[in-house]
Design an enzyme around this catalytic site. Structure first.
Site, PDB file in Angstrom:
ATOM      1  N   TYR A   2       1.108  -1.129   0.128  1.00 52.77           N
ATOM      2  CA  TYR A   2      -0.120   0.188  -0.069  1.00 52.77           C
ATOM      3  C   TYR A   2       0.917   1.207  -0.025  1.00 52.77           C
ATOM      4  O   TYR A   2       1.901   1.285   0.650  1.00 52.77           O
ATOM      5  CB  TYR A   2      -0.800  -0.133   1.171  1.00 52.77           C
ATOM      6  CG  TYR A   2      -1.920  -0.860   1.295  1.00 52.77           C
ATOM      7  CD1 TYR A   2      -3.274  -0.544   0.567  1.00 52.77           C
ATOM      8  CD2 TYR A   2      -2.173  -2.175   1.872  1.00 52.77           C
ATOM      9  CE1 TYR A   2      -4.244  -1.359   0.683  1.00 52.77           C
ATOM     10  CE2 TYR A   2      -3.293  -2.750   1.846  1.00 52.77           C
ATOM     11  CZ  TYR A   2      -4.252  -2.498   1.096  1.00 52.77           C
ATOM     12  OH  TYR A   2      -5.364  -3.342   1.282  1.00 52.77           O
TER      13      TYR A   2
ATOM     14  N   TYR B 157      -1.192 -10.112   0.876  1.00 53.46           N
ATOM     15  CA  TYR B 157       0.194  -9.782   1.444  1.00 53.46           C
ATOM     16  C   TYR B 157      -0.061 -10.379   2.914  1.00 53.46           C
ATOM     17  O   TYR B 157      -1.019 -10.451   3.371  1.00 53.46           O
ATOM     18  CB  TYR B 157       0.334  -8.299   1.362  1.00 53.46           C
ATOM     19  CG  TYR B 157      -1.081  -7.361   2.023  1.00 53.46           C
ATOM     20  CD1 TYR B 157      -1.201  -7.328   3.395  1.00 53.46           C
ATOM     21  CD2 TYR B 157      -1.899  -6.844   1.104  1.00 53.46           C
ATOM     22  CE1 TYR B 157      -2.341  -6.782   3.887  1.00 53.46           C
ATOM     23  CE2 TYR B 157      -2.914  -6.348   1.554  1.00 53.46           C
ATOM     24  CZ  TYR B 157      -3.311  -6.372   2.826  1.00 53.46           C
ATOM     25  OH  TYR B 157      -4.248  -5.411   3.220  1.00 53.46           O
TER      26      TYR B 157
ATOM     27  N   ARG C  78      -3.653 -11.703   3.818  1.00 49.73           N
ATOM     28  CA  ARG C  78      -4.894 -11.089   3.133  1.00 49.73           C
ATOM     29  C   ARG C  78      -4.995 -11.610   1.718  1.00 49.73           C
ATOM     30  O   ARG C  78      -4.053 -11.516   1.095  1.00 49.73           O
ATOM     31  CB  ARG C  78      -4.921  -9.816   3.257  1.00 49.73           C
ATOM     32  CG  ARG C  78      -5.095  -8.821   4.537  1.00 49.73           C
ATOM     33  CD  ARG C  78      -5.991  -9.268   5.303  1.00 49.73           C
ATOM     34  NE  ARG C  78      -7.329  -9.445   4.877  1.00 49.73           N
ATOM     35  CZ  ARG C  78      -8.345  -8.595   4.317  1.00 49.73           C
ATOM     36  NH1 ARG C  78      -8.243  -7.324   4.464  1.00 49.73           N
ATOM     37  NH2 ARG C  78      -9.487  -9.276   3.863  1.00 49.73           N
TER      38      ARG C  78
ATOM     39  N   HIS D 107      -7.416  -8.196  -2.501  1.00 44.40           N
ATOM     40  CA  HIS D 107      -8.866  -7.510  -2.223  1.00 44.40           C
ATOM     41  C   HIS D 107      -8.827  -6.066  -2.658  1.00 44.40           C
ATOM     42  O   HIS D 107      -7.855  -5.220  -2.651  1.00 44.40           O
ATOM     43  CB  HIS D 107      -9.176  -7.480  -0.877  1.00 44.40           C
ATOM     44  CG  HIS D 107      -8.383  -7.015   0.174  1.00 44.40           C
ATOM     45  ND1 HIS D 107      -7.107  -7.609   0.783  1.00 44.40           N
ATOM     46  CD2 HIS D 107      -8.408  -5.955   0.729  1.00 44.40           C
ATOM     47  CE1 HIS D 107      -6.608  -6.965   1.524  1.00 44.40           C
ATOM     48  NE2 HIS D 107      -7.415  -5.645   1.429  1.00 44.40           N
TER      49      HIS D 107
ATOM     50  N   HIS E 256     -10.794  -2.462  -1.148  1.00 44.54           N
ATOM     51  CA  HIS E 256     -11.568  -1.658  -0.153  1.00 44.54           C
ATOM     52  C   HIS E 256     -12.503  -0.757  -1.138  1.00 44.54           C
ATOM     53  O   HIS E 256     -12.284  -0.177  -1.943  1.00 44.54           O
ATOM     54  CB  HIS E 256     -11.060  -0.964   0.505  1.00 44.54           C
ATOM     55  CG  HIS E 256     -10.010  -1.757   1.481  1.00 44.54           C
ATOM     56  ND1 HIS E 256     -10.246  -2.041   2.811  1.00 44.54           N
ATOM     57  CD2 HIS E 256      -8.695  -2.154   1.339  1.00 44.54           C
ATOM     58  CE1 HIS E 256      -9.313  -2.887   3.284  1.00 44.54           C
ATOM     59  NE2 HIS E 256      -8.275  -2.838   2.380  1.00 44.54           N
TER      60      HIS E 256
END
Lengths: 204, 245
Positions: free
Chosen positions: B111, B150, B160, B163, B165
């Site tokens: 991120y 990740y 995770r 995905h 959000h």
């Protein structure tokens, strides 16, 4: 057998996670260059009618830790108690947008909202609710956004008549929704997620 | 095409709290100190939940829904995908003109956030967020790269699944929703403690976007379809009649 109701189910929530700022306030995070500015920086424009106020506070977890990754959105009426946009009762002050996005400071966890004090809005049965700001709070570890409200401790008479506050059975818990006046136009309120002094959260 | 939502003022349908994840879910450790312990105070919606902010086209930039290009104007690295679908309400009507925002990790699972220290590198051309307004039938579309999986600190070896959000507005503040979509066929979905905060498999399934070859563009990108459903509103034909219902 009976006919099947053909409603859809609401999409299940998932946590906003620790990186919610990337999507909702990228400029405040330090990711400029995608949007010219973050949305919801203020719920008012210069010249909004009403009493200017500043709210500050923190979001605190059940272990007493101040959250640095919390974010909430606020939604409020104008000083006359009319909501901007789709309020069936009329048109709000054009200088009030009503909506803000407020992120806790990355270091101190303190949040701040500069706005005007909203007017009273009727409950569905016509009785007046006390002045309040609706809040929707998300963070890592919160699986479904929490609904709460900010009321004002110096609105004792209106608070005593508010049908929503009256629905809080444990009377001493109503105080968790009252912003404390700390100076002219200045209020403080913490959101306590769990444990002693836990904020009242709604399912509305 | 479903007719546009013409009733945007009625009381909100009640939330099904057994369908959503519970607040206190020990498998996802952070929830343990952030979940309210007291019962929620439940009542019907009021004007404060039935009204809400609206957003106009003037604030949406041309590349806002193109995460491949919207950071520097040079293309991001990764598997190009179209994410598309419709925002509906529980009555099955498309919800037009509402703001859909999304954010995600890059193709390596990193991120662009000062708190993310994962060793996968940042992509200098990937910012990681996008937004759009739904069309008259509630439809939306983004071009992005498929986010990588990740690791995250929860149990020792939690990962995770891939995905994105999603943040969605309805016409009322009480419809406000944040969720995540997953991708068809990802073996990490079943292992994820955040996915498993949801108790019902049926509810997890609706978060898994399906591969949609009809919307894929040959020699360009794949497509996934993800519909999002917001709380419905009661249609109140009888509300103004004194004899009532």
């Amino acid at each position: 057998m009976v006919q099947r109701l053909d409603y859809l189910k609401e999409t299940p929530s998932q946590t906003a996670g620790p990186y919610v700022h990337i999507g909702l306030v990228p400029n405040a995070l330090g990711n400029p260059g995608i949007y010219p500015e973050d949305l919801g920086r203020s719920p008012i424009l210069p010249g909004a009618k009403g009493e200017p106020i500043t709210l500050t506070g923190r979001v605190i977890d059940g272990a007493g830790m101040i959250l640095r990754d919390a974010l909430f959105e606020s939604w409020q009426a104008d000083a006359a108690g009319i909501y901007p946009g789709n309020d069936p009762r009329g048109t709000a002050d054009p200088k009030v947008t009503g909506w803000a996005r407020v992120a806790a400071d990355f270091d101190s966890g303190i949040w701040r909202l500069d706005t005007i004090k909203p007017g009273r809005v009727p409950f569905p049965d016509g009785r007046l609710m006390a002045p309040h700001i609706a809040v929707w709070l998300v963070a890592r570890g919160i699986n479904l956004g929490l609904q709460t409200r900010i009321y004002f401790e110096d609105e004792a008479e209106a608070n005593a008549q508010c049908p929503v506050l009256a629905r809080i059975e444990h009377v001493e818990r109503r105080a968790t929704l009252l912003a404390r006046k700390t100076g002219p136009g200045a209020y403080e309120i913490d959101f306590r997620l769990q444990g002693e002094g836990e904020t009242v959260f709604f399912d509305m | 095409m479903t007719k546009p939502n013409s009733v945007d003022r009625g009381p909100l349908f009640f939330r099904d709290r057994d369908w959503h994840p519970a607040a206190y879910t020990p498998g996802y450790k952070t929830s343990m100190t952030r979940a309210p312990h007291r019962a929620l105070v439940a009542m019907g919606s009021t004007l404060s939940e039935e009204t809400g902010p609206a957003f106009g086209h003037s604030m949406i930039g041309e590349l806002d829904n193109n995460l491949v290009m919207n950071f520097t104007g040079q293309p991001a690295i990764g598997e190009r995908i179209i994410m598309h679908g419709r925002v509906l309400d529980e009555n099955g009507r498309g919800v037009p003109g509402v703001l859909v925002e999304m954010w995600q990790a890059n193709a390596g699972g990193r991120y662009r956030h000062k708190k993310d220290g994962y060793l996968a590198p940042l992509d200098p051309n990937f910012g990681g967020c996008g937004r759009t307004l739904t069309g008259p039938d509630g439809s939306y579309e983004f071009l992005t790269v498929r986010p990588g999986a990740y690791p995250w600190p929860n149990h020792v070896n939690n990962w995770r699944p891939m995905h994105i959000h999603w943040s969605i507005f309805g016409s009322g503040f009480g419809q406000r929703l944040i969720t995540q979509n997953y991708f068809q066929g990802d073996p990490l979905i079943d292992l994820c403690p955040i996915v498993n905060t949801i108790g019902k498999q049926e509810a997890i399934d609706v978060l898994v976007a399906a591969l949609d070859m009809n919307r894929a563009i040959p020699m360009d990108c794949l497509a996934y379809k993800f519909d999002i459903v917001l709380r419905g509103r009661r249609q109140s034909f009888f509300e103004n009649r004194k004899e009532g219902m």
